[in-house]
Write an enzyme that holds these catalytic residues in place. Structure first.
Site, PDB file in Angstrom:
ATOM      1  N   LYS A 120       0.912  -1.128  -0.003  1.00 40.51           N
ATOM      2  CA  LYS A 120      -0.080  -0.069   0.095  1.00 40.51           C
ATOM      3  C   LYS A 120       0.849   1.076   0.243  1.00 40.51           C
ATOM      4  CE  LYS A 120      -3.025   2.805   2.670  1.00 40.51           C
ATOM      5  NZ  LYS A 120      -3.676   3.274   3.965  1.00 40.51           N
TER       6      LYS A 120
ATOM      7  N   GLY B 181      -7.958   9.561  10.410  1.00 41.71           N
ATOM      8  CA  GLY B 181      -8.305   9.656  11.912  1.00 41.71           C
ATOM      9  C   GLY B 181      -9.163  10.636  12.219  1.00 41.71           C
TER      10      GLY B 181
ATOM     11  N   ALA C 148      -9.311   5.869   4.812  1.00 45.30           N
ATOM     12  CA  ALA C 148      -9.339   7.125   5.918  1.00 45.30           C
ATOM     13  C   ALA C 148     -10.474   7.798   5.984  1.00 45.30           C
ATOM     14  CB  ALA C 148      -8.234   7.769   5.353  1.00 45.30           C
ATOM     15  N   GLY C 149     -10.718   8.297   7.357  1.00 46.90           N
ATOM     16  CA  GLY C 149     -11.926   8.836   7.665  1.00 46.90           C
ATOM     17  C   GLY C 149     -13.208   8.443   8.130  1.00 46.90           C
TER      18      GLY C 149
ATOM     19  N   ASN D 104      -8.991   1.477  10.536  1.00 45.59           N
ATOM     20  CA  ASN D 104      -7.932   1.366  11.518  1.00 45.59           C
ATOM     21  C   ASN D 104      -8.514   2.216  13.085  1.00 45.59           C
ATOM     22  OD1 ASN D 104      -4.418   2.069  12.031  1.00 45.59           O
ATOM     23  ND2 ASN D 104      -5.767   0.957  13.519  1.00 45.59           N
TER      24      ASN D 104
END
Length: 257
Positions: free
Chosen positions: A100, A161, A187-188, A209
């Site tokens: 990635k 995040g 993300a987000g 994550n």
């Protein structure tokens, strides 16, 4: 019904949920969350992996790389040179070719530097890497990544995040419609409902994550995301009803008493 297969760079994944391994309290918690999520692919930040101190625990002690796919990423890289060096190191360390790519623009927004990202993508593809690329939600740049050999397009939903969810459904939809490779939201994402929306838009998968690791009960949240992704994909395959601007009776209007 035709089998619904999720394939990335030739690898067939059982789960459309990919899980990050950072921010957890311990490797034990990480492993439990991954198990609860049902994910068969996890990301690992190569620059943060302990390879020198043998006294400290290793992620591989808790997540068997023979049973789960490790996806090395370039988290923390701010130019193409850093990213290339990191992934070349990953190939030497573990023989990884499926990777990635993440090249950040600045430390405040952590938005992708797309000029450096595209540059690195071209080089990595020429060197034989299968590259899943973190990018902005710009359809034109996403198309360029695909044209230059990206194995998966990974547009952000919102800043890394942030937990803000998908801020631009239109752009994500445009990227999906034009893509010939998997589109995975990266993300987000903040809640399982965000993941469901991503899947209902037609995304092939989501990467989570912070939303799991930072939850009060990460293991339970991992299970919630597993269910949300499955539900969202089923909804997408089922085909939602047409939207209407006026009410339509649920019961037949003919033959009323």
């Amino acid at each position: 019904m035709k089998k619904d297969i999720f394939k990335v760079a030739g690898k067939i994944l059982k789960s459309r949920l990919i899980v990050g391994t950072g921010k957890y309290k311990s490797f034990s918690e990480t492993a439990k969350a991954v198990q609860a999520s049902g994910a068969d692919m996890v990301t690992i930040a190569v620059r943060r992996v302990n390879i020198l101190d043998k006294k400290k625990p290793l992620l591989t002690d808790y997540l068997d790389p023979k049973k789960i796919i490790y996806l090395p990423n370039t988290a923390g890289c701010f130019n193409s040179e850093e990213a290339l060096r990191t992934l070349r190191l990953a190939r030497v360390m573990g023989g990884w070719k499926l990777v990635k790519l993440e090249v950040l623009g600045d430390k405040k927004t952590l938005y992708p530097n797309m000029i450096e990202t595209l540059k690195a993508t071209k080089i990595l593809v020429k060197e034989g890497f299968k590259v899943m690329v973190y990018c902005t939600d710009d359809p034109l740049l996403a198309k360029k990544l695909q044209d230059n050999g990206a194995s998966a397009i990974m547009p952000l939903a919102s800043p890394i995040g942030s937990g803000l969810g998908i801020q631009n459904k239109i752009n994500i939809s445009l990227i999906i419609k034009q893509s010939k490779v998997p589109v995975i939201i990266d993300a987000g994402i903040g809640t399982p409902s965000d993941a469901t929306i991503a899947m209902e838009l037609g995304c092939d998968g989501v990467l989570i994550n912070s939303a799991i690791a930072n939850a009060k009960k990460p293991i339970l949240m991992a299970k919630a995301f597993k269910d949300a992704v499955i539900s969202g994909r089923s909804s997408y395959l089922a085909g939602r009803m047409k939207k209407n601007y006026f009410a339509i009776p649920s019961s037949p209007t003919k033959g009323l008493i």
